[in-house]
Design a protein around this motif. Structure first.
Motif, PDB file in Angstrom:
ATOM      1  N   GLY A  21      10.016  30.223  10.320  1.00  0.00           N
ATOM      2  CA  GLY A  21      11.324  30.410  10.940  1.00  0.00           C
ATOM      3  C   GLY A  21      12.415  29.979   9.983  1.00  0.00           C
ATOM      4  N   PHE A  22      13.512  30.740   9.975  1.00  0.00           N
ATOM      5  CA  PHE A  22      14.636  30.483   9.082  1.00  0.00           C
ATOM      6  C   PHE A  22      15.908  30.382   9.921  1.00  0.00           C
ATOM      7  N   GLY A  23      16.429  29.173  10.086  1.00  0.00           N
ATOM      8  CA  GLY A  23      17.640  28.983  10.876  1.00  0.00           C
ATOM      9  C   GLY A  23      18.862  28.919   9.966  1.00  0.00           C
ATOM     10  N   ARG A  24      19.816  29.798  10.222  1.00  0.00           N
ATOM     11  CA  ARG A  24      21.036  29.766   9.410  1.00  0.00           C
ATOM     12  C   ARG A  24      21.784  28.458   9.650  1.00  0.00           C
TER      13      ARG A  24
ATOM     14  N   LYS B 255       7.896  29.323  20.673  1.00  0.00           N
ATOM     15  CA  LYS B 255       7.744  30.148  21.873  1.00  0.00           C
ATOM     16  C   LYS B 255       9.072  30.274  22.622  1.00  0.00           C
ATOM     17  N   GLY B 256       9.843  29.200  22.655  1.00  0.00           N
ATOM     18  CA  GLY B 256      11.140  29.241  23.321  1.00  0.00           C
ATOM     19  C   GLY B 256      12.104  30.196  22.633  1.00  0.00           C
ATOM     20  N   LEU B 257      12.122  30.194  21.317  1.00  0.00           N
ATOM     21  CA  LEU B 257      12.984  31.120  20.584  1.00  0.00           C
ATOM     22  C   LEU B 257      12.590  32.567  20.860  1.00  0.00           C
ATOM     23  N   HIS B 258      11.287  32.805  20.975  1.00  0.00           N
ATOM     24  CA  HIS B 258      10.842  34.171  21.253  1.00  0.00           C
ATOM     25  C   HIS B 258      11.271  34.633  22.642  1.00  0.00           C
TER      26      HIS B 258
ATOM     27  N   GLY C 207      24.369  25.783  10.475  1.00  0.00           N
ATOM     28  CA  GLY C 207      25.486  25.763  11.406  1.00  0.00           C
ATOM     29  C   GLY C 207      25.245  26.506  12.701  1.00  0.00           C
ATOM     30  N   THR C 208      24.024  27.026  12.892  1.00  0.00           N
ATOM     31  CA  THR C 208      23.722  27.775  14.108  1.00  0.00           C
ATOM     32  C   THR C 208      22.806  26.978  15.033  1.00  0.00           C
ATOM     33  N   GLU C 209      22.624  27.505  16.230  1.00  0.00           N
ATOM     34  CA  GLU C 209      21.700  26.918  17.194  1.00  0.00           C
ATOM     35  C   GLU C 209      20.277  26.874  16.640  1.00  0.00           C
ATOM     36  N   TRP C 210      19.899  27.901  15.879  1.00  0.00           N
ATOM     37  CA  TRP C 210      18.550  27.938  15.316  1.00  0.00           C
ATOM     38  C   TRP C 210      18.325  26.793  14.335  1.00  0.00           C
TER      39      TRP C 210
END
Length: 455
Positions: free
Chosen positions: A227-230, A253-256, A232-235
Protein backbone atom coordinates in the motif's frame (compact mmCIF):
# COMPACT_ATOMS: atom_id res chain seq x y z
CA UNK A 1 42.36 -13.22 -8.18
CA UNK A 2 41.34 -10.14 -6.17
CA UNK A 3 40.32 -9.70 -2.54
CA UNK A 4 36.87 -8.17 -2.04
CA UNK A 5 34.76 -7.33 0.99
CA UNK A 6 31.01 -6.78 0.97
CA UNK A 7 29.25 -5.08 3.87
CA UNK A 8 25.64 -6.26 4.08
CA UNK A 9 24.24 -9.75 3.48
CA UNK A 10 20.84 -8.78 2.16
CA UNK A 11 19.65 -10.03 -1.20
CA UNK A 12 22.00 -7.90 -3.32
CA UNK A 13 25.05 -8.23 -1.08
CA UNK A 14 24.69 -12.00 -0.69
CA UNK A 15 24.16 -12.46 -4.44
CA UNK A 16 27.22 -10.40 -5.31
CA UNK A 17 29.38 -12.21 -2.75
CA UNK A 18 28.38 -15.61 -4.11
CA UNK A 19 28.94 -14.51 -7.73
CA UNK A 20 32.38 -13.08 -6.96
CA UNK A 21 33.36 -16.25 -5.12
CA UNK A 22 32.28 -18.37 -8.08
CA UNK A 23 34.60 -16.30 -10.28
CA UNK A 24 37.55 -17.37 -8.15
CA UNK A 25 37.99 -14.25 -6.04
CA UNK A 26 38.66 -14.15 -2.31
CA UNK A 27 35.53 -12.71 -0.71
CA UNK A 28 34.60 -11.66 2.82
CA UNK A 29 30.90 -11.02 3.49
CA UNK A 30 30.04 -9.00 6.60
CA UNK A 31 26.66 -9.03 8.30
CA UNK A 32 25.37 -7.83 11.66
CA UNK A 33 23.35 -11.06 11.92
CA UNK A 34 23.93 -14.77 11.54
CA UNK A 35 22.35 -16.50 8.53
CA UNK A 36 19.61 -17.95 10.74
CA UNK A 37 18.87 -14.55 12.26
CA UNK A 38 18.66 -13.00 8.78
CA UNK A 39 16.06 -15.65 8.01
CA UNK A 40 14.02 -15.50 11.22
CA UNK A 41 14.43 -12.14 12.97
CA UNK A 42 13.85 -9.46 10.33
CA UNK A 43 11.05 -8.59 7.89
CA UNK A 44 11.38 -9.03 4.15
CA UNK A 45 12.55 -5.77 2.61
CA UNK A 46 9.57 -5.32 0.30
CA UNK A 47 8.11 -7.74 -2.22
CA UNK A 48 11.36 -7.70 -4.28
CA UNK A 49 9.50 -8.65 -7.47
CA UNK A 50 11.93 -9.26 -10.31
CA UNK A 51 11.12 -9.57 -14.00
CA UNK A 52 12.83 -10.96 -17.07
CA UNK A 53 15.95 -8.83 -17.41
CA UNK A 54 16.96 -9.09 -13.73
CA UNK A 55 16.15 -12.82 -13.65
CA UNK A 56 18.32 -13.23 -16.74
CA UNK A 57 21.26 -11.96 -14.67
CA UNK A 58 20.59 -14.67 -12.09
CA UNK A 59 20.38 -17.30 -14.80
CA UNK A 60 23.64 -16.13 -16.37
CA UNK A 61 25.35 -16.42 -12.99
CA UNK A 62 23.99 -19.92 -12.45
CA UNK A 63 21.77 -18.84 -9.55
CA UNK A 64 18.36 -20.19 -8.60
CA UNK A 65 15.62 -17.87 -9.94
CA UNK A 66 12.83 -19.66 -7.95
CA UNK A 67 10.68 -19.79 -11.07
CA UNK A 68 10.18 -23.49 -10.32
CA UNK A 69 8.62 -22.69 -6.93
CA UNK A 70 7.15 -19.18 -7.06
CA UNK A 71 3.88 -18.26 -8.77
CA UNK A 72 4.77 -16.67 -12.12
CA UNK A 73 3.75 -13.06 -12.73
CA UNK A 74 2.77 -12.80 -16.40
CA UNK A 75 1.21 -9.34 -16.47
CA UNK A 76 -0.71 -6.68 -14.59
CA UNK A 77 -4.16 -5.19 -14.38
CA UNK A 78 -4.30 -1.49 -13.52
CA UNK A 79 -7.53 0.14 -12.39
CA UNK A 80 -7.85 3.85 -11.68
CA UNK A 81 -10.59 5.60 -9.68
CA UNK A 82 -11.07 9.08 -8.27
CA UNK A 83 -10.91 9.81 -4.56
CA UNK A 84 -14.68 10.29 -4.63
CA UNK A 85 -15.21 6.76 -5.91
CA UNK A 86 -15.74 7.21 -9.64
CA UNK A 87 -14.17 4.31 -11.53
CA UNK A 88 -12.30 5.82 -14.47
CA UNK A 89 -9.77 3.63 -16.28
CA UNK A 90 -9.10 -0.10 -16.57
CA UNK A 91 -6.05 -1.49 -18.32
CA UNK A 92 -4.35 -4.87 -18.56
CA UNK A 93 -0.96 -5.68 -20.00
CA UNK A 94 1.22 -8.72 -20.54
CA UNK A 95 4.89 -8.97 -19.64
CA UNK A 96 5.38 -11.01 -22.81
CA UNK A 97 8.52 -13.12 -22.63
CA UNK A 98 9.58 -11.44 -19.39
CA UNK A 99 7.45 -13.06 -16.63
CA UNK A 100 8.50 -12.29 -13.08
CA UNK A 101 8.47 -13.70 -9.58
CA UNK A 102 8.10 -12.19 -6.14
CA UNK A 103 10.33 -14.05 -3.70
CA UNK A 104 10.81 -13.44 0.01
CA UNK A 105 14.15 -11.61 0.29
CA UNK A 106 14.92 -13.57 3.45
CA UNK A 107 14.75 -16.81 1.48
CA UNK A 108 17.03 -15.59 -1.30
CA UNK A 109 19.53 -14.15 1.17
CA UNK A 110 19.52 -17.24 3.41
CA UNK A 111 20.04 -19.64 0.51
CA UNK A 112 22.84 -17.58 -1.01
CA UNK A 113 24.66 -16.88 2.24
CA UNK A 114 24.67 -20.59 3.08
CA UNK A 115 25.89 -21.50 -0.40
CA UNK A 116 28.58 -18.84 -0.09
CA UNK A 117 29.77 -20.38 3.19
CA UNK A 118 29.59 -23.93 1.78
CA UNK A 119 31.83 -22.93 -1.13
CA UNK A 120 34.48 -21.49 1.18
CA UNK A 121 33.56 -17.82 1.40
CA UNK A 122 34.39 -15.94 4.59
CA UNK A 123 31.25 -14.92 6.47
CA UNK A 124 31.82 -12.54 9.37
CA UNK A 125 29.14 -11.52 11.87
CA UNK A 126 30.10 -7.98 12.80
CA UNK A 127 28.25 -4.70 13.16
CA UNK A 128 30.49 -2.72 10.83
CA UNK A 129 30.93 0.94 11.75
CA UNK A 130 32.64 3.70 9.76
CA UNK A 131 35.71 3.13 11.94
CA UNK A 132 35.89 -0.63 11.38
CA UNK A 133 35.13 -0.14 7.68
CA UNK A 134 38.41 1.73 7.44
CA UNK A 135 40.30 -1.37 8.60
CA UNK A 136 38.32 -3.67 6.31
CA UNK A 137 38.90 -1.46 3.26
CA UNK A 138 42.64 -1.36 3.96
CA UNK A 139 42.80 -5.17 3.89
CA UNK A 140 40.98 -5.64 0.57
CA UNK A 141 41.41 -4.57 -3.05
CA UNK A 142 37.89 -3.13 -3.03
CA UNK A 143 35.09 -2.98 -0.48
CA UNK A 144 31.41 -2.70 -1.42
CA UNK A 145 28.85 -1.20 0.96
CA UNK A 146 25.38 -2.71 0.55
CA UNK A 147 23.85 -1.60 3.84
CA UNK A 148 22.94 1.76 5.33
CA UNK A 149 23.32 0.77 8.96
CA UNK A 150 25.51 2.63 11.48
CA UNK A 151 25.88 5.66 9.25
CA UNK A 152 27.61 3.87 6.37
CA UNK A 153 25.24 5.44 3.83
CA UNK A 154 26.53 8.87 4.92
CA UNK A 155 29.86 8.04 3.30
CA UNK A 156 28.18 8.42 -0.10
CA UNK A 157 26.99 11.91 -0.98
CA UNK A 158 23.54 12.27 -2.49
CA UNK A 159 23.43 13.40 -6.10
CA UNK A 160 20.99 16.31 -6.05
CA UNK A 161 20.80 16.55 -9.84
CA UNK A 162 19.65 12.95 -10.10
CA UNK A 163 17.51 12.85 -6.96
CA UNK A 164 14.22 14.50 -7.88
CA UNK A 165 12.64 14.26 -4.44
CA UNK A 166 13.74 15.87 -1.19
CA UNK A 167 11.21 13.93 0.94
CA UNK A 168 9.52 10.50 0.86
CA UNK A 169 6.56 10.50 -1.51
CA UNK A 170 4.48 7.74 0.11
CA UNK A 171 3.76 6.10 3.44
CA UNK A 172 4.45 2.45 2.66
CA UNK A 173 2.85 -0.70 4.03
CA UNK A 174 3.37 -4.36 3.20
CA UNK A 175 1.87 -7.60 4.41
CA UNK A 176 2.07 -11.17 3.14
CA UNK A 177 -1.07 -13.28 3.53
CA UNK A 178 -2.42 -16.76 2.97
CA UNK A 179 -6.03 -17.87 2.59
CA UNK A 180 -6.33 -16.67 -1.02
CA UNK A 181 -6.01 -18.86 -4.12
CA UNK A 182 -2.99 -18.32 -6.38
CA UNK A 183 -4.42 -20.05 -9.45
CA UNK A 184 -6.69 -18.79 -12.23
CA UNK A 185 -9.52 -18.20 -9.75
CA UNK A 186 -7.54 -15.40 -8.09
CA UNK A 187 -8.68 -11.91 -9.16
CA UNK A 188 -10.69 -13.61 -11.92
CA UNK A 189 -13.01 -10.59 -12.06
CA UNK A 190 -10.11 -8.48 -13.29
CA UNK A 191 -8.97 -10.61 -16.23
CA UNK A 192 -8.95 -14.08 -17.72
CA UNK A 193 -5.40 -14.48 -16.41
CA UNK A 194 -6.43 -14.60 -12.75
CA UNK A 195 -3.56 -15.05 -10.31
CA UNK A 196 -0.94 -14.76 -13.04
CA UNK A 197 -1.48 -10.97 -13.13
CA UNK A 198 -0.59 -8.46 -10.42
CA UNK A 199 -3.60 -6.37 -9.34
CA UNK A 200 -2.70 -2.68 -9.30
CA UNK A 201 -5.09 0.12 -8.27
CA UNK A 202 -4.81 3.91 -8.12
CA UNK A 203 -7.29 5.80 -5.96
CA UNK A 204 -7.21 9.50 -6.84
CA UNK A 205 -4.97 11.54 -4.60
CA UNK A 206 -5.15 8.96 -1.78
CA UNK A 207 -2.60 6.45 -3.04
CA UNK A 208 -2.05 3.12 -4.71
CA UNK A 209 -2.27 -0.60 -3.93
CA UNK A 210 -0.84 -3.68 -5.54
CA UNK A 211 -1.36 -7.39 -4.89
CA UNK A 212 1.52 -9.61 -6.04
CA UNK A 213 1.76 -13.41 -6.27
CA UNK A 214 4.54 -14.26 -3.83
CA UNK A 215 6.76 -17.04 -2.53
CA UNK A 216 6.94 -16.74 1.25
CA UNK A 217 9.91 -18.36 2.99
CA UNK A 218 7.77 -20.92 4.88
CA UNK A 219 4.18 -20.55 3.69
CA UNK A 220 5.15 -20.97 0.03
CA UNK A 221 2.86 -19.57 -2.70
CA UNK A 222 0.88 -16.70 -1.21
CA UNK A 223 0.00 -13.05 -1.86
CA UNK A 224 1.88 -9.93 -0.86
CA UNK A 225 0.12 -6.58 -0.55
CA UNK A 226 1.80 -3.21 -0.93
CA UNK A 227 0.00 0.00 0.00
CA UNK A 228 1.18 3.50 -0.89
CA UNK A 229 -0.39 6.38 1.03
CA UNK A 230 0.16 9.84 -0.38
CA UNK A 231 1.67 12.21 2.15
CA UNK A 232 -0.92 14.37 3.89
CA UNK A 233 -3.86 12.09 3.10
CA UNK A 234 -6.08 9.79 5.12
CA UNK A 235 -4.24 6.82 3.61
CA UNK A 236 -0.94 8.02 5.01
CA UNK A 237 -2.37 8.01 8.53
CA UNK A 238 -4.13 4.68 8.19
CA UNK A 239 -1.24 2.79 6.63
CA UNK A 240 1.16 4.21 9.24
CA UNK A 241 -0.96 3.24 12.26
CA UNK A 242 -0.78 -0.60 12.55
CA UNK A 243 1.55 -2.06 15.17
CA UNK A 244 1.30 -5.75 14.22
CA UNK A 245 0.36 -8.02 11.33
CA UNK A 246 -3.28 -8.46 12.34
CA UNK A 247 -3.81 -4.72 12.63
CA UNK A 248 -2.21 -4.22 9.23
CA UNK A 249 -4.49 -6.81 7.64
CA UNK A 250 -7.55 -5.21 9.23
CA UNK A 251 -6.42 -1.84 7.86
CA UNK A 252 -5.98 -3.29 4.38
CA UNK A 253 -9.42 -4.89 4.44
CA UNK A 254 -10.95 -1.64 5.67
CA UNK A 255 -9.39 0.35 2.84
CA UNK A 256 -10.77 -2.14 0.35
CA UNK A 257 -14.29 -1.90 1.69
CA UNK A 258 -14.23 1.90 1.53
CA UNK A 259 -12.07 2.68 -1.50
CA UNK A 260 -11.51 -0.54 -3.49
CA UNK A 261 -14.86 -2.35 -3.43
CA UNK A 262 -14.13 -4.21 -6.68
CA UNK A 263 -11.51 -6.37 -4.91
CA UNK A 264 -12.96 -6.39 -1.39
CA UNK A 265 -14.85 -9.69 -1.65
CA UNK A 266 -11.83 -11.52 -3.04
CA UNK A 267 -9.44 -10.49 -0.28
CA UNK A 268 -11.99 -11.00 2.53
CA UNK A 269 -10.54 -14.43 3.40
CA UNK A 270 -6.95 -13.25 3.63
CA UNK A 271 -5.15 -14.39 6.80
CA UNK A 272 -1.91 -13.45 8.49
CA UNK A 273 0.94 -15.98 8.58
CA UNK A 274 1.01 -17.07 12.24
CA UNK A 275 4.56 -18.43 12.33
CA UNK A 276 6.09 -15.24 10.89
CA UNK A 277 5.84 -12.23 13.19
CA UNK A 278 7.76 -10.23 10.57
CA UNK A 279 5.30 -10.86 7.74
CA UNK A 280 4.45 -7.16 7.61
CA UNK A 281 6.31 -3.89 7.27
CA UNK A 282 5.65 -0.16 7.27
CA UNK A 283 7.80 2.89 6.63
CA UNK A 284 8.71 5.41 3.97
CA UNK A 285 11.57 5.84 1.53
CA UNK A 286 13.11 8.92 -0.05
CA UNK A 287 14.16 8.04 -3.61
CA UNK A 288 17.84 8.94 -3.86
CA UNK A 289 20.77 8.46 -6.20
CA UNK A 290 24.13 8.60 -4.41
CA UNK A 291 27.75 8.96 -5.39
CA UNK A 292 29.25 5.57 -6.17
CA UNK A 293 32.48 6.36 -4.29
CA UNK A 294 32.84 6.96 -0.58
CA UNK A 295 35.96 7.36 1.50
CA UNK A 296 36.96 5.96 4.87
CA UNK A 297 38.82 7.97 7.50
CA UNK A 298 42.17 6.95 6.03
CA UNK A 299 41.09 7.78 2.49
CA UNK A 300 40.33 4.29 1.18
CA UNK A 301 37.77 4.40 -1.64
CA UNK A 302 34.75 2.13 -1.13
CA UNK A 303 31.89 1.47 -3.57
CA UNK A 304 28.14 1.70 -2.97
CA UNK A 305 25.97 -1.24 -4.02
CA UNK A 306 22.23 -1.88 -4.24
CA UNK A 307 20.00 0.35 -2.11
CA UNK A 308 23.07 2.17 -0.80
CA UNK A 309 23.76 3.21 -4.37
CA UNK A 310 20.23 3.94 -5.57
CA UNK A 311 17.18 3.97 -3.30
CA UNK A 312 13.82 3.52 -5.01
CA UNK A 313 10.27 3.94 -3.86
CA UNK A 314 8.90 0.40 -4.43
CA UNK A 315 5.97 1.61 -6.56
CA UNK A 316 7.96 0.89 -9.72
CA UNK A 317 9.45 -2.46 -8.59
CA UNK A 318 12.92 -1.20 -9.47
CA UNK A 319 14.85 -1.65 -6.20
CA UNK A 320 15.58 -5.39 -6.23
CA UNK A 321 15.78 -5.42 -10.00
CA UNK A 322 18.25 -2.56 -10.17
CA UNK A 323 20.39 -4.24 -7.53
CA UNK A 324 20.50 -7.48 -9.52
CA UNK A 325 21.32 -5.68 -12.76
CA UNK A 326 24.03 -3.77 -10.91
CA UNK A 327 25.52 -7.07 -9.73
CA UNK A 328 25.73 -8.29 -13.33
CA UNK A 329 27.17 -5.01 -14.59
CA UNK A 330 29.79 -4.76 -11.86
CA UNK A 331 30.89 -8.36 -12.33
CA UNK A 332 31.49 -7.73 -16.02
CA UNK A 333 33.39 -4.52 -15.23
CA UNK A 334 35.57 -6.30 -12.67
CA UNK A 335 36.41 -9.12 -15.06
CA UNK A 336 37.51 -6.74 -17.81
CA UNK A 337 39.52 -4.40 -15.55
CA UNK A 338 43.27 -4.51 -15.14
CA UNK A 339 44.49 -1.99 -12.61
CA UNK A 340 43.61 -0.43 -9.27
CA UNK A 341 40.01 -0.17 -8.10
CA UNK A 342 40.32 3.52 -7.33
CA UNK A 343 37.70 6.26 -7.10
CA UNK A 344 38.00 7.02 -10.80
CA UNK A 345 37.23 3.41 -11.73
CA UNK A 346 34.39 3.25 -9.18
CA UNK A 347 32.71 6.36 -10.55
CA UNK A 348 33.16 5.51 -14.22
CA UNK A 349 31.76 2.01 -13.63
CA UNK A 350 28.68 3.39 -11.91
CA UNK A 351 28.23 6.08 -14.58
CA UNK A 352 28.14 3.39 -17.24
CA UNK A 353 25.57 1.44 -15.24
CA UNK A 354 23.45 4.54 -14.57
CA UNK A 355 23.28 5.52 -18.23
CA UNK A 356 22.56 1.97 -19.39
CA UNK A 357 19.97 1.11 -16.74
CA UNK A 358 19.69 3.20 -13.58
CA UNK A 359 18.52 6.42 -15.22
CA UNK A 360 15.57 4.67 -16.85
CA UNK A 361 14.63 2.91 -13.60
CA UNK A 362 14.56 6.30 -11.87
CA UNK A 363 12.37 7.74 -14.64
CA UNK A 364 9.88 4.86 -14.46
CA UNK A 365 9.54 5.27 -10.69
CA UNK A 366 8.81 8.99 -11.17
CA UNK A 367 6.12 8.23 -13.76
CA UNK A 368 4.28 6.12 -11.19
CA UNK A 369 4.85 8.47 -8.26
CA UNK A 370 3.68 11.51 -10.24
CA UNK A 371 0.82 9.90 -12.14
CA UNK A 372 -1.68 12.67 -11.27
CA UNK A 373 0.22 15.50 -12.98
CA UNK A 374 -2.07 17.03 -15.61
CA UNK A 375 -0.92 17.19 -19.22
CA UNK A 376 2.34 15.40 -18.45
CA UNK A 377 4.22 12.44 -19.82
CA UNK A 378 2.81 10.17 -17.11
CA UNK A 379 -0.81 11.14 -17.74
CA UNK A 380 -0.38 10.52 -21.47
CA UNK A 381 1.01 7.03 -20.85
CA UNK A 382 -1.85 6.09 -18.52
CA UNK A 383 -4.48 7.46 -20.90
CA UNK A 384 -3.00 5.61 -23.86
CA UNK A 385 -2.77 2.37 -21.85
CA UNK A 386 -6.48 2.74 -21.13
CA UNK A 387 -7.12 3.27 -24.83
CA UNK A 388 -5.21 0.33 -26.27
CA UNK A 389 -4.00 -3.02 -24.92
CA UNK A 390 -0.83 -2.76 -26.99
CA UNK A 391 0.22 0.36 -25.10
CA UNK A 392 -0.56 -1.31 -21.77
CA UNK A 393 1.63 -4.24 -22.81
CA UNK A 394 4.46 -1.86 -23.68
CA UNK A 395 4.03 0.15 -20.49
CA UNK A 396 4.09 -2.83 -18.14
CA UNK A 397 7.02 -4.39 -19.97
CA UNK A 398 9.00 -1.29 -19.01
CA UNK A 399 9.03 -2.78 -15.50
CA UNK A 400 11.62 -5.26 -16.74
CA UNK A 401 13.39 -3.15 -19.35
CA UNK A 402 12.70 0.56 -18.72
CA UNK A 403 15.68 1.59 -20.81
CA UNK A 404 13.86 0.36 -23.93
CA UNK A 405 11.85 3.60 -23.94
CA UNK A 406 12.70 5.79 -20.95
CA UNK A 407 13.38 8.51 -20.10
CA UNK A 408 11.07 10.36 -22.49
CA UNK A 409 12.25 13.85 -23.35
CA UNK A 410 8.77 15.28 -23.95
CA UNK A 411 5.19 14.51 -24.99
CA UNK A 412 6.23 14.20 -28.63
CA UNK A 413 8.56 11.33 -27.67
CA UNK A 414 5.70 9.61 -25.84
CA UNK A 415 3.46 9.96 -28.89
CA UNK A 416 6.17 8.45 -31.09
CA UNK A 417 6.50 5.51 -28.68
CA UNK A 418 2.73 4.95 -28.67
CA UNK A 419 2.61 4.95 -32.47
CA UNK A 420 5.51 2.50 -32.61
CA UNK A 421 3.52 0.14 -30.39
CA UNK A 422 0.35 0.62 -32.45
CA UNK A 423 1.23 0.68 -36.16
CA UNK A 424 -1.37 2.27 -38.38
CA UNK A 425 -2.88 4.49 -35.68
CA UNK A 426 -1.94 7.89 -34.38
CA UNK A 427 -1.42 8.64 -30.72
CA UNK A 428 -4.30 11.11 -30.87
CA UNK A 429 -6.65 8.36 -32.09
CA UNK A 430 -5.67 6.09 -29.22
CA UNK A 431 -5.97 8.88 -26.66
CA UNK A 432 -9.36 9.77 -28.13
CA UNK A 433 -10.51 6.18 -27.70
CA UNK A 434 -9.41 6.34 -24.07
CA UNK A 435 -11.39 9.53 -23.49
CA UNK A 436 -14.47 7.87 -24.98
CA UNK A 437 -14.13 5.02 -22.53
CA UNK A 438 -13.78 7.46 -19.67
CA UNK A 439 -17.06 9.10 -20.77
CA UNK A 440 -18.75 5.68 -20.65
CA UNK A 441 -17.45 5.27 -17.11
CA UNK A 442 -18.76 8.72 -16.17
CA UNK A 443 -22.21 7.85 -17.50
CA UNK A 444 -22.34 4.65 -15.46
CA UNK A 445 -21.20 6.54 -12.37
CA UNK A 446 -23.97 9.11 -12.89
CA UNK A 447 -26.45 6.23 -12.88
CA UNK A 448 -24.98 4.79 -9.69
CA UNK A 449 -23.58 1.79 -11.53
CA UNK A 450 -20.04 0.35 -11.26
CA UNK A 451 -17.62 0.45 -14.17
CA UNK A 452 -15.24 -2.19 -12.82
CA UNK A 453 -16.40 -5.82 -12.43
CA UNK A 454 -16.71 -7.04 -8.85
CA UNK A 455 -15.18 -10.13 -7.25
Amino acid sequence: MSRFAIIGAGQTGATFALALLSKGHEVALYSDRSPQSLYEDVPATGTAVMYGEALAVEERLGLHTYRDKAPLIEGLTGWVSSSSGMEVMAMAGSLGDMPGVGVDTRLRSFDRVNEFIRLGGTFIVEDVSPESLDTIAAAHDLTFVATGKRGLTDLFAGNAARSKYTEPQRALAMITVTGLPTDSSAFAHRSDHGGAYNAFSIVGDMGETIWCPYLHKTAGPSWSFLGFGRIGTEWEERLSSPSNAQEMLETVKGLHKEFLPWDAAFIANAEVIPDDRFSWLKGRVKPTVRDAAGFTASGHAVMSLGDTSMTFDPIGAQGAQSGMKQVGHYLDALESHDGPFDAEWIRSTFEDFFHKSGQASTALTSILLDQDAGGSVNETIFLASNGDRRVADGFFQLLSRPQSALPFKDIAAVHAWIEQLCPGETADEILGRSLSRIKEAEQLHAQGLPYFPRA
